[in-house]
Structures are given as C-alpha cells and as structure tokens.
Scaffold this motif. Structure first.
Motif, short mmCIF file in Angstrom:
data_model
loop_
_atom_site.label_atom_id
_atom_site.label_comp_id
_atom_site.label_asym_id
_atom_site.label_seq_id
_atom_site.Cartn_x
_atom_site.Cartn_y
_atom_site.Cartn_z
N GLU A 269 0.81 -1.22 0.00
CA GLU A 269 0.00 0.00 0.00
C GLU A 269 0.84 1.27 0.00
OE1 GLU A 269 -3.17 -0.10 -0.35
OE2 GLU A 269 -3.60 -2.22 0.06
N SER A 270 2.14 1.17 0.33
CA SER A 270 2.97 2.37 0.42
C SER A 270 4.43 2.00 0.23
CB SER A 270 2.79 3.04 1.79
OG SER A 270 3.29 2.21 2.82
N PHE A 271 5.26 3.03 -0.01
CA PHE A 271 6.70 2.81 -0.18
C PHE A 271 7.35 2.35 1.12
CE2 PHE A 271 6.20 5.79 -3.85
CZ PHE A 271 6.71 4.94 -4.83
N GLU A 272 6.78 2.74 2.28
CA GLU A 272 7.37 2.36 3.55
C GLU A 272 7.41 0.84 3.73
OE1 GLU A 272 5.31 4.83 3.08
OE2 GLU A 272 6.53 6.54 3.74
N GLN A 273 6.44 0.13 3.14
CA GLN A 273 6.42 -1.34 3.24
C GLN A 273 7.55 -1.99 2.45
OE1 GLN A 273 1.78 -1.34 2.52
NE2 GLN A 273 2.48 -3.41 2.93
N LEU A 274 8.17 -1.23 1.54
CA LEU A 274 9.18 -1.80 0.65
C LEU A 274 10.60 -1.56 1.14
CD1 LEU A 274 7.55 -0.73 -2.73
CD2 LEU A 274 7.43 -2.96 -1.62
N SER A 275 10.76 -0.97 2.32
CA SER A 275 12.09 -0.73 2.86
C SER A 275 12.86 -2.04 3.00
CB SER A 275 11.98 -0.04 4.22
OG SER A 275 13.25 0.20 4.77
N GLN A 276 14.12 -2.04 2.54
CA GLN A 276 15.01 -3.21 2.57
C GLN A 276 14.52 -4.35 1.68
OE1 GLN A 276 17.83 -2.69 4.10
NE2 GLN A 276 17.06 -0.73 4.91
N ARG A 277 13.60 -4.05 0.76
CA ARG A 277 13.11 -5.07 -0.18
C ARG A 277 13.48 -4.67 -1.60
NH1 ARG A 277 9.69 -8.53 2.50
NH2 ARG A 277 8.67 -7.75 4.39
N THR A 278 13.37 -5.65 -2.52
CA THR A 278 13.72 -5.41 -3.92
C THR A 278 12.47 -5.07 -4.73
OG1 THR A 278 15.61 -6.92 -3.84
CG2 THR A 278 14.69 -6.43 -6.02
N VAL A 279 12.52 -3.93 -5.39
CA VAL A 279 11.46 -3.50 -6.31
C VAL A 279 12.03 -3.54 -7.72
CG1 VAL A 279 9.97 -1.60 -7.02
CG2 VAL A 279 10.35 -2.04 -4.59
N VAL A 280 11.36 -4.25 -8.62
CA VAL A 280 11.85 -4.40 -9.99
C VAL A 280 11.07 -3.46 -10.90
CG1 VAL A 280 10.32 -6.38 -10.41
CG2 VAL A 280 12.31 -6.03 -11.87
N LEU A 281 11.79 -2.69 -11.74
CA LEU A 281 11.19 -1.70 -12.63
C LEU A 281 11.84 -1.79 -14.00
CD1 LEU A 281 11.25 1.44 -10.28
CD2 LEU A 281 9.26 0.02 -10.79
N PRO A 282 11.07 -1.51 -15.09
CA PRO A 282 11.70 -1.35 -16.40
C PRO A 282 12.72 -0.22 -16.35
CG PRO A 282 9.33 -1.55 -16.62
CD PRO A 282 9.60 -1.39 -15.15
#
Length: 457
Positions: free
Chosen positions: A158-171
């Motif tokens: 639901e937010s960027f805060e949940q993705l801290s220390q995690r891998t986000v894959v983007l084109p």
C-alpha cells in the motif's frame, strides 16, 4: 386487485430502475455514434503562418512507439491501433501532420530514439525530471494512477514504507525510479527491460513488488500476482512527449489538443478502456442503497413473473443471446490481440506439449497450429533436431525449478543461425497451480536487417 395494489409500488421502482439503466446505455451509444460522426467531418484548426510553413517543410512526424495494449499496439494486419493512435488520427485530421510509427522494444529503447533524434515524439511516456532534460511535454489528455503489484499471499503493498530493505523491480528508466532513489534510499531497485520481465520476477519471488499503470495492471491475468494500493500523489497523466528543439511542433500539438472536443475524447477513452479501469469499492451507505434497490427489484420481479411470465421469458432469452455475443466478441478481441504481437509467442503444458501459439510463431517456423498442437517440440519438423531437443530439455528444467528465463542467445533454425532474445516464464492457474510455460523470442538478426544496421560483432 388487492394483490396488484400491493405490488404496484414495487413495480414502480422496478420501472424507474429500468428507465435509468436504459438511459445510461443510450448515453454510451450516443457517445460512440458522436465519435464516428465527428471523425468524418473534422474542421482544421487555425494555425500561424510559421506553423503552417513548418508543416509544409516537415509533413511527417516520427513516433517512437512501444506495444502497450490498449493504449498502442499492432493489430492482426500489422496496423497500429489503440487509444493513443485514435488521438493521433484526430490530431492529423486537424493539422495535416502525418504520423509514422517506429516500433521500439522497451522504454529505454524508446528514450534512446528520442535522445538521438531518430524519432520526434512518443505517446506513452510519463513525465519525470530526468526526461524533462531532453523532452517537452504537451497538454494532458487523460491519465491514470500508478499501483503497486506484489505477490499473491504476501500482504498487499500500500505504500513505499512497506518496501524498505526489499527489492522492487522496474523497467529501465522508469518514470518513478529517480523519485524512489531520492526519497526512499532503503528500497533496492532492480532494472529490467520490460514490464513482462518485472511481473515474472515478482511472481517467481526474486523481487518483492513492481509498479505499473493501473490500467495495464488490470489488463493482464494476475496469476500469482495481486494489485495493491495506489502510489499516493503520483498521477500518470497522458501527454505527447516531444524531443527538445521542436517548439513549433509542440505548439501545433498543444493547439490541436486544446481544440479536441471533450465529448469525443471521452468517447475514445470509453471505446478502449471501458470495463478495464478498476471499479472503486462502494461505501457502506452505497451498499445499503444498492441492497434496497435490489430488494425492491426482487419484489417487482416477483409481481412481473406472476403477471407477464411469457414476456419475461422472452426477455431472458434475448439477454442470454446478447451475453453470448459479447463473450464471443471478447474472445475474438483477445485472439486478435495475441495475433497482433509482432514476435512469436507460444504456450506449452507441463509435459512440454504446445497448447497455443500466435501467427508470428507459425510464420517463423513455417507451421500451422492445427499441425503442431498437442505435440512436443522435437516431434515436429520445424527446427533442427538438436535445437528442438535442447529447447525441450530447458523447458522441462524450468517447469521443475519454476524459474523465469530471459537471455540473448544464438539458435540454429532451418534457415540458418539466428541471434534471438528469448524469454520463457511459468504460468499458474487462479488457484496457484503450475499449468505450463509461456514464452517467445525476438529475432534480433531480422530486426537488424529490417533497420539497416551494419553493426560488427
């Protein structure tokens, strides 16, 4: 008579609901008819003399275009279609400009074309600070939000805060990449070429989430993926991106968009995006109102069944036929969309047998689907036996490990060696069971020949 007086209020409510439904359907039909009528009688916009002179000197504008259904894609005849193409047609009729599509194969490739000057505009690029350095953006003509896409079974993102220390894959060179790196340095960003690769890495668990346009996220079957929340404060407006150094072209495009009738733009968006945009969850009061309407409708339906059963039966049959026609149209559209893809695509089951392929696959291997359906790759005389058995063995390994694969490699075809960009990803049923492999390839050798490239290796 007492019975009739008892159900009369319910019948009145039912008739009111029916009138409202017919009114909405009529409005949609009028919008569609209005769009067709306007397209056949378009008045040119008023331009300055230097703008008309620019068009005489530059009658054709090169458009860097990437396949992004339903905004922009090639149909089964190889013609460009979609919402953005309809907008360009309208602008062409208003200004006299002619737009020539140049196919790109990723966002990064499209940006390289614009930076080098080999293309003039793009219709599918979102605005960002990095892109403003070499691109100008026209007035907006629509838009959608960004959404988080994560793996099913994990908490919804639901937010960027949940993705801290995690891998986000983007084109590569995604519109939000610089913002994320600046404002959320604890997020690990992994770059790939396309959204398809990004979704596959999230599905396999190699990345935690990706970020995609909410229309695109709803268009594809999610399998092991699920759509999370909207990226707060980040709206992706639809613009025409124009490379720097073309201020007159930008002025012409802005004037055309300003003169674009709002009703016609709405009808174009309804034509392509109706039924794709996610429906917001109704509030408690809205649900209570809906339940009240359904309750009154049920009473009215009971009265109508008692009074006009035969007429009701006729109406049900008519509705069923219309639903069957809508389903047939939807299936035909999906097949046309698959066949419109320029690269070969195939689907294989858990034993490696072919389930489905598109026309490009048939043309590349000189086969027909009815000849090869249900057969293993090495059981068909479409590739050299060594190549066919190697690929089949790779498919079996992927089905055991459930890993996606993307690679540049050289393959031996009947016509000789070819350099290809090959991809294969496992796909799953709605209940999470592995069902087979989805794959395809891009013939890099053929692309180089078509583009006139004389690169040395």
């Amino acid at each position: 008579m007492r019975f009739y007086r008892g159900v009369k209020p319910a019948l009145g409510w039912l008739l009111l609901l029916a009138v409202l439904g017919w009114g909405q359907a009529g409005m949609a039909a009028q919008l569609a008819l209005h769009g067709e009528a306007v397209a056949s009688d378009i008045e040119p916009i008023e331009l300055e003399e230097h703008e008309r002179q620019w068009i005489r000197e530059n009658p054709t504008v090169a458009v860097a275009s990437v396949q992004y259904p339903l905004y922009l894609f090639q149909d089964e005849h190889g013609h460009w279609s979609g919402l953005n193409n309809d907008v360009l047609k309208r602008v062409s009729a208003m200004t006299g400009l002619q737009f020539e599509h140049q196919e790109s194969f990723s966002t990064d490739h499209m940006l390289e074309r614009l930076e080098s000057g080999s293309a003039d505009i793009s219709t599918t690029l979102a605005m960002s600070d990095e892109r403003k350095l070499f691109l100008d953006f026209s007035h907006a003509f629509g838009g959608a939000g960004w959404v988080f896409v994560g793996r099913s079974g994990a908490p919804a993102v639901e937010s960027f805060e949940q993705l801290s220390q995690r891998t986000v894959v983007l084109p590569a060179r995604h519109a939000l990449e610089d913002v994320i790196r600046r404002d959320y340095p604890a997020i690990n960003i992994r770059s790939v070429k396309t959204y398809a690769e990004a979704r596959a890495l999230v599905e396999s668990g190699e990345a935690y989430a990706t970020i995609e346009n909410e229309i695109g996220a709803q268009l594809y079957p999610l399998g092991l993926l699920k759509v999370g929340g909207l990226v707060e404060g980040k709206w992706e407006a639809d613009h025409l991106a124009v490379r720097k150094g073309l201020p007159v072209l930008l002025s012409i495009l802005n004037k055309a968009l300003e003169a674009f009738p709002a009703a016609e733009l709405r009808s174009i968006r309804l034509k392509w995006l109706e039924g794709i945009t996610p429906v917001p969850v109704p509030s408690v009061s809205q649900r209570l109102t809906q339940w009240g309407f359904w309750g009154m409708g049920g009473l009215g339906l009971f009265g109508l069944l008692s009074l006009v059963w035969n007429r009701r039966l006729t109406a049900v049959i008519k509705l069923r036929r219309e639903a069957e026609k809508d389903l047939s149209d939807q299936l035909a559209f999906q097949q046309a969309l698959i066949d419109s893809m320029p690269d070969p695509l195939f689907v294989r089951d858990l034993q490696g047998r072919l389930i489905l392929c598109n026309r490009s696959y048939e043309e590349a291997l000189s086969v027909r689907l009815d000849q090869v359906q249900g057969r293993l790759l090495f059981e068909v005389d479409a590739l050299p036996e060594t190549t066919a058995r190697t690929l089949h063995d790779e498919f079996m390994v992927q089905l055991r490990t459930r890993k996606a694969r993307f690679s540049n490699r050289q393959l031996q075809f009947k016509s000789g060696p070819r350099e290809v960009y090959q991809w294969t990803v496992p796909f799953y049923s709605a209940d999470g069971k592995l069902r087979g492999l989805l794959g395809g390839w891009t013939d890099i050798t053929q692309r180089r020949v078509e583009s006139g490239c004389r690169c040395l290796h």
